[in-house]
Design a protein around this motif. Structure first.
Motif, mmCIF file in Angstrom:
data_model
loop_
_atom_site.group_PDB
_atom_site.id
_atom_site.type_symbol
_atom_site.label_atom_id
_atom_site.label_comp_id
_atom_site.label_asym_id
_atom_site.label_seq_id
_atom_site.Cartn_x
_atom_site.Cartn_y
_atom_site.Cartn_z
ATOM 1 N N GLY A 141 0.808 -1.212 0.000
ATOM 2 C CA GLY A 141 0.000 0.000 0.000
ATOM 3 C C GLY A 141 0.840 1.260 0.000
ATOM 4 N N ALA A 142 0.202 2.371 -0.334
ATOM 5 C CA ALA A 142 0.886 3.663 -0.350
ATOM 6 C C ALA A 142 1.410 4.049 1.031
ATOM 7 C CB ALA A 142 -0.065 4.746 -0.872
ATOM 8 N N ASP A 143 0.837 3.455 2.085
ATOM 9 C CA ASP A 143 1.300 3.720 3.457
ATOM 10 C C ASP A 143 2.388 2.748 3.902
ATOM 11 O OD1 ASP A 143 -0.198 1.427 3.606
ATOM 12 O OD2 ASP A 143 -1.400 2.067 5.331
ATOM 13 N N LYS A 144 2.980 2.022 2.946
ATOM 14 C CA LYS A 144 4.072 1.062 3.178
ATOM 15 C C LYS A 144 3.596 -0.203 3.890
ATOM 16 C CE LYS A 144 7.696 4.597 3.296
ATOM 17 N NZ LYS A 144 8.888 5.108 4.008
ATOM 18 N N THR A 145 2.310 -0.498 3.778
ATOM 19 C CA THR A 145 1.802 -1.756 4.313
ATOM 20 C C THR A 145 2.033 -2.873 3.302
ATOM 21 O OG1 THR A 145 0.090 -0.698 5.644
ATOM 22 C CG2 THR A 145 -0.233 -3.004 5.115
ATOM 23 N N TYR A 146 2.761 -3.894 3.735
ATOM 24 C CA TYR A 146 2.968 -5.084 2.907
ATOM 25 C C TYR A 146 1.796 -6.025 3.191
ATOM 26 C CZ TYR A 146 5.332 -9.143 0.855
ATOM 27 O OH TYR A 146 5.657 -10.237 0.084
ATOM 28 N N HIS A 147 0.824 -6.041 2.271
ATOM 29 C CA HIS A 147 -0.420 -6.781 2.512
ATOM 30 C C HIS A 147 -0.252 -8.281 2.346
ATOM 31 C CE1 HIS A 147 -3.047 -3.253 2.846
ATOM 32 N NE2 HIS A 147 -2.306 -2.712 1.895
ATOM 33 N N GLY A 148 0.657 -8.707 1.507
ATOM 34 C CA GLY A 148 0.822 -10.122 1.192
ATOM 35 C C GLY A 148 0.989 -10.289 -0.305
ATOM 36 N N GLY A 149 0.730 -11.487 -0.789
ATOM 37 C CA GLY A 149 0.918 -11.667 -2.223
ATOM 38 C C GLY A 149 0.585 -13.056 -2.703
ATOM 39 N N ALA A 150 1.177 -13.413 -3.820
ATOM 40 C CA ALA A 150 0.940 -14.703 -4.454
ATOM 41 C C ALA A 150 2.270 -15.249 -4.961
ATOM 42 C CB ALA A 150 -0.053 -14.558 -5.609
ATOM 43 N N ILE A 151 2.377 -16.582 -4.923
ATOM 44 C CA ILE A 151 3.556 -17.273 -5.435
ATOM 45 C C ILE A 151 3.075 -18.337 -6.412
ATOM 46 C CG2 ILE A 151 5.594 -18.658 -4.850
ATOM 47 C CD1 ILE A 151 5.412 -17.520 -1.999
ATOM 48 N N LEU A 152 3.657 -18.340 -7.602
ATOM 49 C CA LEU A 152 3.282 -19.321 -8.613
ATOM 50 C C LEU A 152 4.523 -19.854 -9.297
ATOM 51 C CD1 LEU A 152 2.437 -17.512 -11.823
ATOM 52 C CD2 LEU A 152 2.002 -16.232 -9.733
ATOM 53 N N PRO A 153 4.417 -20.980 -9.973
ATOM 54 C CA PRO A 153 5.608 -21.532 -10.646
ATOM 55 C C PRO A 153 6.154 -20.565 -11.687
ATOM 56 C CG PRO A 153 3.859 -23.173 -10.547
ATOM 57 C CD PRO A 153 3.245 -21.863 -10.136
ATOM 58 N N GLY A 154 7.467 -20.380 -11.676
ATOM 59 C CA GLY A 154 8.099 -19.525 -12.657
ATOM 60 C C GLY A 154 8.161 -20.187 -14.018
ATOM 61 N N ILE A 155 8.599 -19.425 -15.017
ATOM 62 C CA ILE A 155 8.574 -19.923 -16.389
ATOM 63 C C ILE A 155 9.530 -21.106 -16.567
ATOM 64 C CG2 ILE A 155 10.303 -18.290 -17.272
ATOM 65 C CD1 ILE A 155 8.453 -18.003 -19.777
ATOM 66 N N ARG A 156 10.671 -21.098 -15.873
ATOM 67 C CA ARG A 156 11.595 -22.227 -15.988
ATOM 68 C C ARG A 156 11.028 -23.466 -15.325
ATOM 69 N NH1 ARG A 156 16.589 -20.453 -13.883
ATOM 70 N NH2 ARG A 156 17.504 -20.073 -15.926
ATOM 71 N N ILE A 157 10.362 -23.314 -14.186
ATOM 72 C CA ILE A 157 9.717 -24.454 -13.537
ATOM 73 C C ILE A 157 8.658 -25.048 -14.454
ATOM 74 C CG2 ILE A 157 8.143 -25.110 -11.676
ATOM 75 C CD1 ILE A 157 9.667 -23.334 -9.811
ATOM 76 N N GLY A 158 7.898 -24.171 -15.132
ATOM 77 C CA GLY A 158 6.892 -24.658 -16.067
ATOM 78 C C GLY A 158 7.506 -25.499 -17.165
ATOM 79 N N LEU A 159 8.626 -25.043 -17.724
ATOM 80 C CA LEU A 159 9.310 -25.795 -18.768
ATOM 81 C C LEU A 159 9.814 -27.131 -18.233
ATOM 82 C CD1 LEU A 159 10.602 -26.145 -21.549
ATOM 83 C CD2 LEU A 159 12.531 -24.768 -20.731
ATOM 84 N N THR A 160 10.435 -27.115 -17.060
ATOM 85 C CA THR A 160 10.957 -28.350 -16.474
ATOM 86 C C THR A 160 9.839 -29.360 -16.232
ATOM 87 O OG1 THR A 160 12.761 -27.143 -15.418
ATOM 88 C CG2 THR A 160 12.233 -29.307 -14.525
ATOM 89 N N ALA A 161 8.700 -28.888 -15.753
ATOM 90 C CA ALA A 161 7.566 -29.781 -15.500
ATOM 91 C C ALA A 161 7.078 -30.422 -16.796
ATOM 92 C CB ALA A 161 6.438 -29.011 -14.828
ATOM 93 N N LEU A 162 6.989 -29.647 -17.865
ATOM 94 C CA LEU A 162 6.550 -30.202 -19.145
ATOM 95 C C LEU A 162 7.512 -31.273 -19.655
ATOM 96 C CD1 LEU A 162 5.375 -27.016 -21.091
ATOM 97 C CD2 LEU A 162 3.925 -28.895 -20.301
ATOM 98 N N VAL A 163 8.795 -30.958 -19.613
ATOM 99 C CA VAL A 163 9.798 -31.884 -20.149
ATOM 100 C C VAL A 163 9.867 -33.161 -19.320
ATOM 101 C CG1 VAL A 163 12.271 -32.173 -20.599
ATOM 102 C CG2 VAL A 163 11.137 -30.032 -21.206
ATOM 103 N N CYS A 164 9.769 -33.021 -17.992
ATOM 104 C CA CYS A 164 9.901 -34.182 -17.121
ATOM 105 C C CYS A 164 8.657 -35.048 -17.075
ATOM 106 C CB CYS A 164 10.254 -33.722 -15.700
ATOM 107 S SG CYS A 164 11.908 -33.027 -15.544
ATOM 108 N N ARG A 165 7.493 -34.455 -17.271
ATOM 109 C CA ARG A 165 6.240 -35.186 -17.075
ATOM 110 C C ARG A 165 5.541 -35.591 -18.362
ATOM 111 N NH1 ARG A 165 5.769 -37.192 -12.156
ATOM 112 N NH2 ARG A 165 3.488 -37.174 -12.373
ATOM 113 N N ALA A 166 5.988 -35.063 -19.493
ATOM 114 C CA ALA A 166 5.362 -35.410 -20.780
ATOM 115 C C ALA A 166 6.413 -36.103 -21.652
ATOM 116 C CB ALA A 166 4.830 -34.161 -21.477
ATOM 117 N N ALA A 167 6.152 -37.344 -22.031
ATOM 118 C CA ALA A 167 7.171 -38.191 -22.655
ATOM 119 C C ALA A 167 7.688 -37.634 -23.977
ATOM 120 C CB ALA A 167 6.619 -39.603 -22.864
#
Length: 256
Positions: A141-167
């Motif tokens: 926030g503008a008052d310097k309040t860190y409200h929280g956020g979100a964490i999701l797989p990054g683009i490299r993790i997405g690529l690794t998951a595809l390569v490792c899990r799809a034959a």
């Protein structure tokens, strides 16, 4: 001079500040089993190769998401620089009002990013988008309040998951693409990875706008290893690749 080091899950980024000016920045792979001697020799070597005398380093500031690497780095700082580093952790002054249920759970890199973002853009509602191993979104926030956020797989993790899990899927170059409809398997993977990140980030920012910022659009600050891929994607207002290093410098000044 001040040496700032940000140890992530995949890479360590570093910078040398001469006053508030970032004089040198560098990167190397990070892993939890790196020894103190490896750290120390690397740091002294990169400084010397860029015409910076290691003895000119007066302070070292660190943020890390790898506890084992943090221990090794502490050892390296004391042995090779005779400096006990300042480490961003729970209890240090940040200038932020953190609304996480358990503030100790907030990643040190996210805190460093937030410190720099509120310093550079005072009195503004902000979302800091970090594109690294994980893609992180932090609402501040503008008052310097860190409200929280979100964490999701990054683009490299997405690529690794595809390569490792799809034959039948092989690795592809991570790249910004200008087409959603791929005309080969490789192009289709690149499109999905790239526009998938954009879609997820845009959706989460929209929800943060409604949940936290009363429907008003926040300023979106992008940072991290892959941020340059999204320069033209229309989801970022400002790009600061070295945001965490700048935040480390500011945190050291606050706690000096």
């Amino acid at each position: 001079m001040i040496l700032c080091l940000n140890i992530g899950n995949t890479n360590m980024t570093g910078g040398v500040f001469d006053g508030p000016e970032l004089r040198l920045d560098f990167r190397r792979a990070a892993h939890p089993r790196i020894s103190g001697d490896e750290f120390g020799l690397f740091l002294r070597g990169v400084l010397k190769s860029n015409a910076i005398d290691p003895q000119a380093i007066r302070h070292i500031a660190v943020c890390s998401v790898l506890p084992e690497a943090t221990y090794s780095l502490n050892t390296a700082c004391r042995k090779y620089f005779a400096i006990t580093p300042f480490v961003i952790r729970a209890g240090v002054r940040t200038g932020l009002k953190i609304r996480y249920r358990n503030p100790q759970e907030v990643g040190a890199d996210r805190i460093a990013n937030a410190i720099a973002a509120v310093h550079q853009h005072p009195d503004q509602d902000l979302v800091v988008a970090g594109f690294g191993t994980a893609t992180t979104l932090c609402a501040i926030g503008a008052d310097k309040t860190y409200h929280g956020g979100a964490i999701l797989p990054g683009i490299r993790i997405g690529l690794t998951a595809l390569v490792c899990r799809a034959a039948r899927l092989a690795s592809v170059e991570i790249a910004a693409v200008d087409h959603a409809v791929g005309r080969s398997t490789a192009e289709s993977m690149q499109s999905g990875l790239y526009y998938g990140q954009i879609g997820m980030v845009r959706e989460i920012i929209g929800r943060m706008r409604d949940e936290v910022f009363r429907g008003e659009a926040p300023l979106v600050v992008g940072t991290g290893e892959f941020v340059s891929l999204f320069d033209a994607a229309g989801i970022l207002d400002v790009i600061r690749p070295d945001l965490a290093l700048e935040g480390l410098y500011l945190a050291l000044m606050m706690n000096g």
